[in-house]
Design a protein around this motif. Structure first.
Motif, mmCIF file in Angstrom:
data_model
loop_
_atom_site.group_PDB
_atom_site.id
_atom_site.type_symbol
_atom_site.label_atom_id
_atom_site.label_comp_id
_atom_site.label_asym_id
_atom_site.label_seq_id
_atom_site.Cartn_x
_atom_site.Cartn_y
_atom_site.Cartn_z
ATOM 1 N N LEU A 279 150.402 32.071 23.050
ATOM 2 C CA LEU A 279 149.567 30.859 22.936
ATOM 3 C C LEU A 279 148.340 31.124 22.076
ATOM 4 C CD1 LEU A 279 149.704 29.230 26.476
ATOM 5 C CD2 LEU A 279 151.013 28.681 24.420
ATOM 6 N N ALA A 280 147.721 32.289 22.267
ATOM 7 C CA ALA A 280 146.531 32.602 21.463
ATOM 8 C C ALA A 280 146.900 32.636 19.981
ATOM 9 C CB ALA A 280 145.943 33.943 21.898
ATOM 10 N N GLU A 281 148.039 33.237 19.672
ATOM 11 C CA GLU A 281 148.429 33.343 18.266
ATOM 12 C C GLU A 281 148.804 31.969 17.698
ATOM 13 O OE1 GLU A 281 151.211 36.544 18.507
ATOM 14 O OE2 GLU A 281 149.593 38.033 18.416
ATOM 15 N N ALA A 282 149.370 31.113 18.541
ATOM 16 C CA ALA A 282 149.776 29.791 18.049
ATOM 17 C C ALA A 282 148.577 28.855 17.861
ATOM 18 C CB ALA A 282 150.791 29.164 19.005
ATOM 19 N N PHE A 283 147.583 28.945 18.735
ATOM 20 C CA PHE A 283 146.568 27.874 18.749
ATOM 21 C C PHE A 283 145.136 28.313 18.472
ATOM 22 C CE2 PHE A 283 150.067 26.284 21.457
ATOM 23 C CZ PHE A 283 150.409 25.188 20.683
ATOM 24 N N TRP A 284 144.881 29.598 18.373
ATOM 25 C CA TRP A 284 143.511 30.034 18.035
ATOM 26 C C TRP A 284 143.395 30.297 16.551
ATOM 27 C CZ3 TRP A 284 142.148 34.077 22.402
ATOM 28 C CH2 TRP A 284 141.855 33.389 23.586
ATOM 29 N N PRO A 285 142.262 29.977 15.917
ATOM 30 C CA PRO A 285 141.160 29.244 16.512
ATOM 31 C C PRO A 285 141.539 27.779 16.747
ATOM 32 C CG PRO A 285 140.689 29.829 14.204
ATOM 33 C CD PRO A 285 142.032 30.382 14.523
ATOM 34 N N GLY A 286 141.103 27.233 17.882
ATOM 35 C CA GLY A 286 141.426 25.845 18.200
ATOM 36 C C GLY A 286 141.044 25.466 19.609
ATOM 37 N N PRO A 287 141.342 24.200 19.987
ATOM 38 C CA PRO A 287 140.878 23.664 21.268
ATOM 39 C C PRO A 287 141.750 24.066 22.463
ATOM 40 C CG PRO A 287 141.897 21.927 19.980
ATOM 41 C CD PRO A 287 141.932 23.152 19.124
ATOM 42 N N LEU A 288 141.990 25.361 22.619
ATOM 43 C CA LEU A 288 142.738 25.879 23.764
ATOM 44 C C LEU A 288 141.926 26.980 24.432
ATOM 45 C CD1 LEU A 288 145.431 26.141 25.393
ATOM 46 C CD2 LEU A 288 145.984 28.039 23.853
ATOM 47 N N THR A 289 141.727 26.841 25.760
ATOM 48 C CA THR A 289 141.069 27.894 26.536
ATOM 49 C C THR A 289 142.116 28.573 27.397
ATOM 50 O OG1 THR A 289 138.959 26.720 26.582
ATOM 51 C CG2 THR A 289 139.342 28.313 28.347
ATOM 52 N N LEU A 290 142.089 29.902 27.415
ATOM 53 C CA LEU A 290 143.023 30.650 28.262
ATOM 54 C C LEU A 290 142.259 31.307 29.399
ATOM 55 C CD1 LEU A 290 145.221 32.208 25.445
ATOM 56 C CD2 LEU A 290 145.872 30.404 27.044
ATOM 57 N N VAL A 291 142.736 31.087 30.636
ATOM 58 C CA VAL A 291 142.182 31.778 31.807
ATOM 59 C C VAL A 291 143.123 32.932 32.129
ATOM 60 C CG1 VAL A 291 141.654 31.580 34.271
ATOM 61 C CG2 VAL A 291 140.991 29.748 32.706
ATOM 62 N N VAL A 292 142.613 34.143 32.017
ATOM 63 C CA VAL A 292 143.421 35.363 32.200
ATOM 64 C C VAL A 292 142.650 36.334 33.093
ATOM 65 C CG1 VAL A 292 144.635 35.128 29.973
ATOM 66 C CG2 VAL A 292 142.462 36.368 30.074
ATOM 67 N N PRO A 293 143.317 37.383 33.605
ATOM 68 C CA PRO A 293 142.580 38.354 34.417
ATOM 69 C C PRO A 293 141.485 39.021 33.580
ATOM 70 C CG PRO A 293 144.957 38.654 34.664
ATOM 71 C CD PRO A 293 144.761 37.674 33.544
ATOM 72 N N LYS A 294 140.332 39.207 34.195
ATOM 73 C CA LYS A 294 139.209 39.822 33.473
ATOM 74 C C LYS A 294 139.421 41.333 33.409
ATOM 75 C CE LYS A 294 134.145 39.939 33.733
ATOM 76 N NZ LYS A 294 133.016 39.864 34.643
ATOM 77 N N THR A 295 139.105 41.938 32.248
ATOM 78 C CA THR A 295 139.230 43.400 32.152
ATOM 79 C C THR A 295 138.090 44.073 32.917
ATOM 80 O OG1 THR A 295 137.901 43.459 30.137
ATOM 81 C CG2 THR A 295 140.285 43.299 29.851
ATOM 82 N N GLU A 296 138.337 45.303 33.334
ATOM 83 C CA GLU A 296 137.273 46.010 34.068
ATOM 84 C C GLU A 296 136.061 46.274 33.202
ATOM 85 O OE1 GLU A 296 138.380 49.400 36.282
ATOM 86 O OE2 GLU A 296 139.640 48.207 37.623
ATOM 87 N N GLY A 297 136.313 46.507 31.907
ATOM 88 C CA GLY A 297 135.193 46.865 31.029
ATOM 89 C C GLY A 297 134.405 45.679 30.495
ATOM 90 N N SER A 298 134.850 44.447 30.781
ATOM 91 C CA SER A 298 134.171 43.306 30.159
ATOM 92 C C SER A 298 132.747 43.162 30.665
ATOM 93 C CB SER A 298 134.920 42.011 30.459
ATOM 94 O OG SER A 298 134.108 40.904 30.062
ATOM 95 N N PRO A 299 131.785 43.005 29.739
ATOM 96 C CA PRO A 299 130.401 42.797 30.164
ATOM 97 C C PRO A 299 130.067 41.344 30.508
ATOM 98 C CG PRO A 299 130.485 43.027 27.772
ATOM 99 C CD PRO A 299 131.906 43.162 28.273
ATOM 100 N N ILE A 300 131.065 40.457 30.478
ATOM 101 C CA ILE A 300 130.772 39.052 30.816
ATOM 102 C C ILE A 300 130.264 38.994 32.265
ATOM 103 C CG2 ILE A 300 131.833 36.790 31.233
ATOM 104 C CD1 ILE A 300 133.493 37.217 28.714
ATOM 105 N N SER A 301 129.170 38.263 32.456
ATOM 106 C CA SER A 301 128.471 38.292 33.754
ATOM 107 C C SER A 301 129.218 37.499 34.824
ATOM 108 C CB SER A 301 127.064 37.716 33.598
ATOM 109 O OG SER A 301 127.154 36.347 33.264
ATOM 110 N N ASP A 302 128.978 37.883 36.067
ATOM 111 C CA ASP A 302 129.533 37.130 37.198
ATOM 112 C C ASP A 302 129.000 35.701 37.227
ATOM 113 O OD1 ASP A 302 131.120 39.129 38.120
ATOM 114 O OD2 ASP A 302 129.709 39.841 39.642
ATOM 115 N N MET A 303 127.845 35.501 36.667
ATOM 116 C CA MET A 303 127.280 34.146 36.609
ATOM 117 C C MET A 303 128.186 33.259 35.750
ATOM 118 S SD MET A 303 124.625 33.114 38.079
ATOM 119 C CE MET A 303 124.127 31.440 38.272
ATOM 120 N N ALA A 304 128.744 33.830 34.674
ATOM 121 C CA ALA A 304 129.625 33.043 33.794
ATOM 122 C C ALA A 304 130.977 32.795 34.455
ATOM 123 C CB ALA A 304 129.807 33.741 32.450
#
Ligand code: AMP
Ligand code: MG
Length: 331
Positions: free
Chosen positions: A90-115
């Protein structure tokens, strides 16, 4: 609040003197309104919990409702989320574009718990709108960005809508003109191996199912943190001040009319104000005009906006999702 007006037709728009200041504001944890192809977003550094908290505060948004993080490329997205074969397709078919993917978060991701609202999953998007991609790339930060409107109200598709709703909370508003798609991204969750439609949006179910070669399932219980408490009880959202009546067959002179297509419903010529989403009945055009139409009719001070029938295939599914929420009982 400062304004950066971007002319995307000029090849050197990224060299404008405002660009470093906007990046510095984001890096410092401030809020910036940024256009994408869907709607204007209220952007902050997704790795900075305090900055993300400012988004919730400015919008009056419930904190259990997680944010989408915008990244410049699939390669960046894979730092934050685990993509299985279907998610990659899906990412390869539609990005960049109006598609959001919800996937498991990686352990190393610095994205905050607030987000992520403390979830083990993360919502990621590579937008087609180049300004958000540029800012995420230049700052080196994933940018959390919900729509730049007060929680529960109509989404903004022009810079002036943002200034009207949230001007005071912002360091900068970047104005790149009206949004091309005009309706939020489609959200697909791929967490347990099965692709699920969490929210209809700017890419139709049919296009996604074609790319997958399978049907999208409905959201599993607990997958949509903003979901209604009981099935059928839609949460009020995208709401104008006027009340909304869907599938109207007639209209009076006290009502505003949100029409679609060439067909005229009874009393249409006497409506207090009319906005036709697409006189030719084109669903993509109707999606692009939806929020502007609702804002325009609301400004007529009519107490009721009556909405003509709009079919539910293609982008009509997302349009009807937004309209049903706009018409849902208010809190
Ligand atoms: P928006 O309100 O347009 O910013 O879209 C955010 C929506 O994305 C939320 O209301 C959720 O429905 C969805 N979302 C974001 N993160 C997640 C997640 N980790 N799991 C499930 N849904 C999510
Ligand atoms: Mg929103």
């Amino acid at each position: 609040m400062q304004l950066w007006t971007v002319n995307l037709k000029k090849p050197d728009w990224q060299d404008a003197p405002e660009a470093p200041d906007v990046c510095a504001a984001l890096t410092a944890g401030e809020l910036v309104a940024v256009p994408t192809e869907t709607v204007y977003g209220l952007a902050a550094d997704a790795t900075n919990g305090v900055a993300c908290a400012k988004i919730f505060e400015a919008k009056g948004r419930p904190q259990f409702n997680p944010l989408i993080s915008h990244v410049p490329s699939l390669e960046d997205a894979r730092l934050h989320g685990r993509f299985d074969a279907l998610a990659l397709r899906l990412a390869e078919a539609f990005w960049p574009g109006p598609l959001t993917l919800v996937v498991p978060k990686t352990e190393g991701s610095p994205i905050s718990d607030m987000a992520t609202a403390g979830l083990m999953t993360v919502a990621l998007r590579v937008p087609a709108g180049p300004v958000m991609r540029f800012l995420a790339d230049r700052t080196g930060k994933p940018l959390a960005a919900p729509s730049a409107n007060l929680s529960g109200r109509i989404s903004p598709t022009r810079a002036q809508d943002v200034i009207d709703d949230l001007g005071e909370a912002l360091s900068f508003v970047v104005d790149a003109g009206p949004c091309r798609v005009g309706i939020e991204s489609t959200i697909v969750g791929i967490v347990d191996g099965s692709p699920r439609l969490l929210r209809p949006g700017g890419i139709s179910r049919e296009e996604i199912e074609d790319a997958l070669g399978t049907s999208l399932l409905a959201a599993a219980p607990g997958m949509r943190p903003d979901a209604p408490a009981a099935p059928g009880m839609l949460a009020s959202h995208y709401a104008p001040n006027a009340s909304m009546v869907l599938n109207a067959r007639e209209v009076t002179q006290d009502d505003a009319l949100l029409s679609f297509g060439p067909e005229r419903i009874q009393g249409a010529e006497h409506a207090r104000m009319e906005f036709n989403l697409s006189p030719e009945g084109d669903l993509a055009e109707a999606a692009a005009n939806l929020f502007q139409g609702m804002r325009t009719l609301d400004a007529s001070m009519a107490r009721t906006i009556r909405v003509q029938f709009i079919p539910s295939f293609g982008l009509g599914e997302a349009i009807n999702d937004r309209l049903k929420r706009a018409a849902a009982p208010r809190p």
